[in-house]
Write an enzyme that holds these catalytic residues in place. Structure first.
Site, PDB file in Angstrom:
ATOM      1  N   ASN A 172       0.868  -1.180   0.000  1.00 12.07           N
ATOM      2  CA  ASN A 172       0.000   0.000   0.000  1.00 12.07           C
ATOM      3  C   ASN A 172       0.903   1.228   0.000  1.00 12.07           C
ATOM      4  O   ASN A 172       1.510   1.548   1.022  1.00 12.07           O
ATOM      5  CB  ASN A 172      -0.891  -0.032   1.248  1.00 12.07           C
ATOM      6  CG  ASN A 172      -1.729   1.237   1.391  1.00 12.07           C
ATOM      7  OD1 ASN A 172      -1.775   2.055   0.480  1.00 12.07           O
ATOM      8  ND2 ASN A 172      -2.370   1.398   2.538  1.00 12.07           N
ATOM      9  N   LYS A 204       0.084   4.290  -0.293  1.00 14.21           N
ATOM     10  CA  LYS A 204      -0.540   5.487   0.289  1.00 14.21           C
ATOM     11  C   LYS A 204      -0.291   6.690  -0.645  1.00 14.21           C
ATOM     12  O   LYS A 204      -0.304   6.520  -1.864  1.00 14.21           O
ATOM     13  CB  LYS A 204      -0.033   5.711   1.712  1.00 14.21           C
ATOM     14  CG  LYS A 204      -0.207   4.430   2.565  1.00 14.21           C
ATOM     15  CD  LYS A 204       0.034   4.615   4.032  1.00 14.21           C
ATOM     16  CE  LYS A 204      -0.176   3.285   4.752  1.00 14.21           C
ATOM     17  NZ  LYS A 204       0.015   3.379   6.196  1.00 14.21           N
ATOM     18  N   HIS A 206      -9.454   1.221   5.017  1.00 14.39           N
ATOM     19  CA  HIS A 206      -8.163   1.410   5.702  1.00 14.39           C
ATOM     20  C   HIS A 206      -8.380   2.352   6.895  1.00 14.39           C
ATOM     21  O   HIS A 206      -9.185   3.284   6.820  1.00 14.39           O
ATOM     22  CB  HIS A 206      -7.128   1.994   4.731  1.00 14.39           C
ATOM     23  CG  HIS A 206      -5.740   1.961   5.293  1.00 14.39           C
ATOM     24  ND1 HIS A 206      -5.307   2.890   6.210  1.00 14.39           N
ATOM     25  CD2 HIS A 206      -4.726   1.090   5.121  1.00 14.39           C
ATOM     26  CE1 HIS A 206      -4.061   2.587   6.561  1.00 14.39           C
ATOM     27  NE2 HIS A 206      -3.682   1.499   5.913  1.00 14.39           N
ATOM     28  N   GLU A 246      -6.742   4.753   7.900  1.00 17.24           N
ATOM     29  CA  GLU A 246      -6.544   6.176   7.580  1.00 17.24           C
ATOM     30  C   GLU A 246      -7.802   6.763   6.935  1.00 17.24           C
ATOM     31  O   GLU A 246      -8.150   7.921   7.173  1.00 17.24           O
ATOM     32  CB  GLU A 246      -5.297   6.339   6.693  1.00 17.24           C
ATOM     33  CG  GLU A 246      -4.024   6.113   7.517  1.00 17.24           C
ATOM     34  CD  GLU A 246      -2.839   5.556   6.765  1.00 17.24           C
ATOM     35  OE1 GLU A 246      -2.820   5.587   5.520  1.00 17.24           O
ATOM     36  OE2 GLU A 246      -1.910   5.065   7.445  1.00 17.24           O
ATOM     37  N   GLU A 256      -4.981  -4.677  10.774  1.00 18.87           N
ATOM     38  CA  GLU A 256      -3.934  -3.670  10.931  1.00 18.87           C
ATOM     39  C   GLU A 256      -4.149  -2.903  12.232  1.00 18.87           C
ATOM     40  O   GLU A 256      -4.933  -1.931  12.262  1.00 18.87           O
ATOM     41  CB  GLU A 256      -3.967  -2.675   9.771  1.00 18.87           C
ATOM     42  CG  GLU A 256      -3.688  -3.296   8.412  1.00 18.87           C
ATOM     43  CD  GLU A 256      -3.153  -2.269   7.430  1.00 18.87           C
ATOM     44  OE1 GLU A 256      -2.065  -2.505   6.898  1.00 18.87           O
ATOM     45  OE2 GLU A 256      -3.798  -1.232   7.213  1.00 18.87           O
ATOM     46  N   GLY A 274       3.052   2.505  10.692  1.00 20.52           N
ATOM     47  CA  GLY A 274       3.996   3.604  10.514  1.00 20.52           C
ATOM     48  C   GLY A 274       4.765   3.968  11.764  1.00 20.52           C
ATOM     49  O   GLY A 274       5.400   5.025  11.828  1.00 20.52           O
ATOM     50  N   SER A 297       3.863  -2.012  10.243  1.00 20.85           N
ATOM     51  CA  SER A 297       5.322  -2.100  10.374  1.00 20.85           C
ATOM     52  C   SER A 297       5.871  -3.472  10.002  1.00 20.85           C
ATOM     53  O   SER A 297       6.794  -3.971  10.643  1.00 20.85           O
ATOM     54  CB  SER A 297       5.753  -1.695  11.791  1.00 20.85           C
ATOM     55  OG  SER A 297       5.397  -0.339  12.028  1.00 20.85           O
TER      56      SER A 297
END
Ligand code: 13P
Length: 259
Positions: free
Chosen positions: A12, A14, A102, A104, A174, A180, A220
């Site tokens: 991904n 992003k 996701h 985000e 996730e 991240g 990660s």
């Protein structure tokens, strides 16, 4: 239906890599992989929308064993939705997998469970495969509500899908605190939640769907922890952010079995 849970490693990207950088990255990735890798593992890359046509062209002209993926879509086929992209537009570019829900998108752009379910259904309607994301915040983990959060997201995300659709799709676990941050869930913790998710899938769509749905871990994932995560019985793949931007690192993750 995919092979019996053939691992799927997805990158991904992003909001990284313009279309020139995307072409370079996918070319480098393809040089680093061989036919054995393609037999062992499915690989997808999910560039920004503006890169999709360019990446599609290199993947197809060089006959790469890399599937094209998108990071999001709208649930309608067309209409007055400024700034949105419709699933049939993605399907026309031979996009195979679309990430939906996701964290985000949920946290920064206010997507609800209902939105995510509409997207998952729309992705199937356009003959692509959704990668349905779920995962808890650090506060939720510390309050021991991880299972409740993930179960709610998965049940809502799978609503109104057929058993066959559920069996053919991908769920990505996730944990938000691992995204991240360089802080990976331990393989045991990741397995515990992925095993729990498979149980939820079984209760929603039956044992056959639960046996064939692919569950990815994301947060990660790096070359040095991929093998241990992938060795877990209920982890069938990885959804990789930062480390997928670099073709060397991402190819090492794809080749986790050689580590
Ligand atoms: P990182 O691998 O950068 O933690 O990102 C994970 C992720 O959000 C993939 O969708």
């Amino acid at each position: 239906m995919p092979d019996a849970r053939k691992p799927l490693i997805s990158g991904n990207w992003k909001m990284h890599h313009n279309h020139f950088e995307a072409i370079q990255t996918v070319q480098k990735l393809s040089y680093a992989l061989d036919a054995e890798d393609a037999l062992a593992v499915d690989v997808s890359v999910h560039p920004p929308f503006t890169d999709l046509r360019s990446v599609q062209t290199v993947i197809e002209s060089d006959k790469m064993d890399i599937a094209l993926g998108a990071q999001n879509c709208h649930w309608e086929d067309k209409g007055a939705f400024t700034g949105e992209v419709a699933p049939p537009m993605l399907a026309k570019l031979n996009v195979k997998y679309v990430i939906v829900g996701h964290s985000e998108r949920r946290e920064l752009f206010g997507e609800t469970d209902d939105d995510v379910n509409r997207k998952a259904r729309a992705v199937f309607a356009a003959e692509m495969t959704p990668i349905l994301c779920c995962g808890e915040t650090l506060d939720e983990r510390e309050a021991s509500t991880t299972e409740a959060k993930v179960e709610g997201q998965v049940r809502a995300g799978l609503a109104k899908l057929s058993k066959d659709q559920v069996g053919a799709m991908v769920v990505a676990y996730e944990p938000i605190w691992a995204i991240g941050t360089g802080r990976t869930a331990s393989a045991e913790d990741a397995q515990a939640v992925c095993g729990f998710i498979r149980g939820v899938v079984s209760s929603v769509a039956g044992a056959d769907a639960a046996a064939s749905v692919r569950i990815q871990y994301g947060g990660s994932v790096k070359p040095n922890n991929a093998a241990e995560l992938m060795a877990q019985p209920d982890i069938d793949g990885a959804l990789v952010g930062g480390a997928s931007l670099d073709a060397d690192d991402f190819s090492k993750i794809v080749r986790y079995r050689l580590a």
